[in-house]
Enzyme design. Sequence first.
Site, PDB file in Angstrom:
ATOM      1  N   GLU A 156       0.766  -1.171   0.143  1.00 28.40           N
ATOM      2  CA  GLU A 156       0.047   0.027   0.067  1.00 28.40           C
ATOM      3  C   GLU A 156       0.855   1.252  -0.019  1.00 28.40           C
ATOM      4  O   GLU A 156       0.499   2.183  -0.421  1.00 28.40           O
ATOM      5  CB  GLU A 156      -0.729  -0.066   1.535  1.00 28.40           C
ATOM      6  CG  GLU A 156      -2.002  -0.880   1.167  1.00 28.40           C
ATOM      7  CD  GLU A 156      -1.905  -2.445   1.727  1.00 28.40           C
ATOM      8  OE1 GLU A 156      -2.602  -3.250   1.810  1.00 28.40           O
ATOM      9  OE2 GLU A 156      -0.571  -2.527   1.747  1.00 28.40           O
ATOM     10  N   PHE A 170     -12.237  -7.274  14.071  1.00 30.50           N
ATOM     11  CA  PHE A 170     -10.963  -7.138  12.942  1.00 30.50           C
ATOM     12  C   PHE A 170     -10.767  -6.193  12.038  1.00 30.50           C
ATOM     13  O   PHE A 170     -11.689  -5.601  11.165  1.00 30.50           O
ATOM     14  CB  PHE A 170     -11.460  -8.522  12.080  1.00 30.50           C
ATOM     15  CG  PHE A 170     -10.056  -9.413  11.300  1.00 30.50           C
ATOM     16  CD1 PHE A 170      -8.978  -9.654  11.728  1.00 30.50           C
ATOM     17  CD2 PHE A 170     -10.512  -8.715  10.037  1.00 30.50           C
ATOM     18  CE1 PHE A 170      -7.709  -9.807  11.023  1.00 30.50           C
ATOM     19  CE2 PHE A 170     -10.084  -9.264   9.245  1.00 30.50           C
ATOM     20  CZ  PHE A 170      -8.420  -9.970   9.672  1.00 30.50           C
ATOM     21  N   LYS A 200     -17.995  -0.513   4.986  1.00 28.22           N
ATOM     22  CA  LYS A 200     -18.438  -1.883   4.337  1.00 28.22           C
ATOM     23  C   LYS A 200     -19.742  -1.356   4.310  1.00 28.22           C
ATOM     24  O   LYS A 200     -20.136  -1.836   2.912  1.00 28.22           O
ATOM     25  CB  LYS A 200     -17.693  -3.007   4.575  1.00 28.22           C
ATOM     26  CG  LYS A 200     -18.145  -4.092   3.826  1.00 28.22           C
ATOM     27  CD  LYS A 200     -17.427  -5.089   3.797  1.00 28.22           C
ATOM     28  CE  LYS A 200     -17.341  -6.649   3.080  1.00 28.22           C
ATOM     29  NZ  LYS A 200     -17.029  -7.786   3.802  1.00 28.22           N
ATOM     30  N   MET A 252      24.291   9.219   3.375  1.00 22.37           N
ATOM     31  CA  MET A 252      24.179  10.378   3.699  1.00 22.37           C
ATOM     32  C   MET A 252      24.266  10.146   5.229  1.00 22.37           C
ATOM     33  O   MET A 252      24.965  11.366   5.774  1.00 22.37           O
ATOM     34  CB  MET A 252      22.435  11.373   3.660  1.00 22.37           C
ATOM     35  CG  MET A 252      23.199  12.542   4.017  1.00 22.37           C
ATOM     36  SD  MET A 252      24.229  13.132   2.803  1.00 22.37           S
ATOM     37  CE  MET A 252      22.697  14.409   1.646  1.00 22.37           C
TER      38      MET A 252
END
Length: 588
Positions: A52, A114, A164, A476
């Site tokens: 994601e 959940f 949902k 760096m």
Amino acid sequence: MNGARWLVQALAAEGVDTLFGYPGGAIMPFYDALHGAASSGHAMKHVLVRHEQGAAFAANGYARASGQVGVCVATSGPGASNLVTGIADAMLDSVPMVVITGQVPTTLMGTDAFQELDVFGMTLPIVKHSFLARSVDDLSRMLGEAFRIARSGRPGPVLIDLPKDVQNGDASHLPMHAPLPVERAPAPMDASLHAALALVSQAQRPVVYGGGGIALGDAVQAFRTFVDATQIPSVLTLRGLGALPTGHPLNLGMLGMHGSRAANLAVQESDLLIVVGARFDDRATGKLAEFAPNARVVHMDLDACEIGKLRHADVGVRGDIRATLTALTLPCAAHLHGRNGAFRRQWRATCQQRARDHAARYDAPGDSVYAPALLKQLSERAPRAVVACDVGQHQMWVAQHWRFSDPRQHLTSGALGAMGFGLPAAIGAQLQDPDAQVICVSGDGSFLMNVQELATLKRYGLPVKIVLLDNQALGMVRQWQELFFDKRYSEVDLSDNPDFAAVATAFGIHALHVDRADRVDNALQALLDSPGPALLHVAIDQAANVWPLVPPNHNNAQMLDADEATSLLIGNAPHLSPPKDASHAISA
């Protein structure tokens, strides 16, 4: 027509042709609606990333390269939380995005169900606005407002959290979606324009200081016209690169921690800073109390909150940057070429001579690959390429040595400095323009943070070219530990890196390798000639550092190069003293 199907049609009405995501339980109705849209021949292109975070960065890159709203989608819980870094990056760099997350049904919210997370609360500090749909009837208002807010004013990300049951609810009564108009940016007030002109007319050593707001305000051409008409030496921030072409005679380069000497010295000696769409970021200013100590400030910005936030503005010009520059161009040019003209001509000549005197050299001795020379050569071979960078030494080398001609050629995580940005951002840029030449420049540390997106490159056949600069270290951080932490190297060793060419090959990506300077030319040509996605693994010296460098707690005139750094380390640099606290700033 349920809520999810209505939402898919509404996204199409908003002009969304590509979205990036990863499915899961709480967002499954939306993905079912996407499948239904595909079956009916009205499909948006959904790009299945492999994490994601990749979806958020890809939408981010799509938006940066195009100026349009990027869209990403994820499920509830870990899907939503994995988007957070990409959302934060969009907020801090003013990138327009709409982020859609699934959520557990409204009846289960607050029960620790959940994969339930309060993504609305988690993201409040890093979005322009958040929406949590409680019923299908909320969708029509929310979607239009989300896109309007993301596009309007100073752009940024907006979150829509979708339970949902709202996705599954009956939406047959909802009207067809129509995009909301975006308010025009306010025009600058006449009084502020007159005050700005008065300061410009008095200046003998003016400098234009341009930032990312130039591209965000669609003001690139107006900015160039202003600089050409006034003939004022100009410096640019990391996000402002390309607002003036690299070879422009008045472009002194990037200012700040790894800026050019010509740019930093000009700012420090100026008596007027004309700040255009920049925010006095600490990486640009160095020690703020000693930044441009003799300069008065004209600060132009659309966002009133930025004016005077870090540096007092003698004149604040709030409003549309393009309109501001257009209104000031001819009057400023007339004043600048009149009174005090001789002083300004001498100032301009001094600045330009410094730019010549301190121009970068590319004749590094030895057989190993010199990264700045490779990047300059690649930019000359691919002058119109869109470049997506990760974060670290290679990011600064790109900023210093790539020859940009437009700000939207340069996609980089500026304010957040997020490693793992480059590859997914390049994917987003390629998908917004399939004909564009897109190059990802990454480091070995950054690359492994989202290496899984090589699978996305392969699946969609995207011809992104990857240049992987491998110094087997977190470069760096290693450089700072060398210079400011008495060479106490702590957790920067990446000598156990995998064989990156073999990794790319395992994903089905054509891979090349180069480790000698005399083979760079052929390697770059082979990379660019590859018909599909390709990776060039470049082995570079672990000890290579980015120069110049402004140490922490010093002003921008106190830059170090390699020789001065050596003197500092052995205590022979009288104009510099080791900073008392370098721990506040490690990454560039």
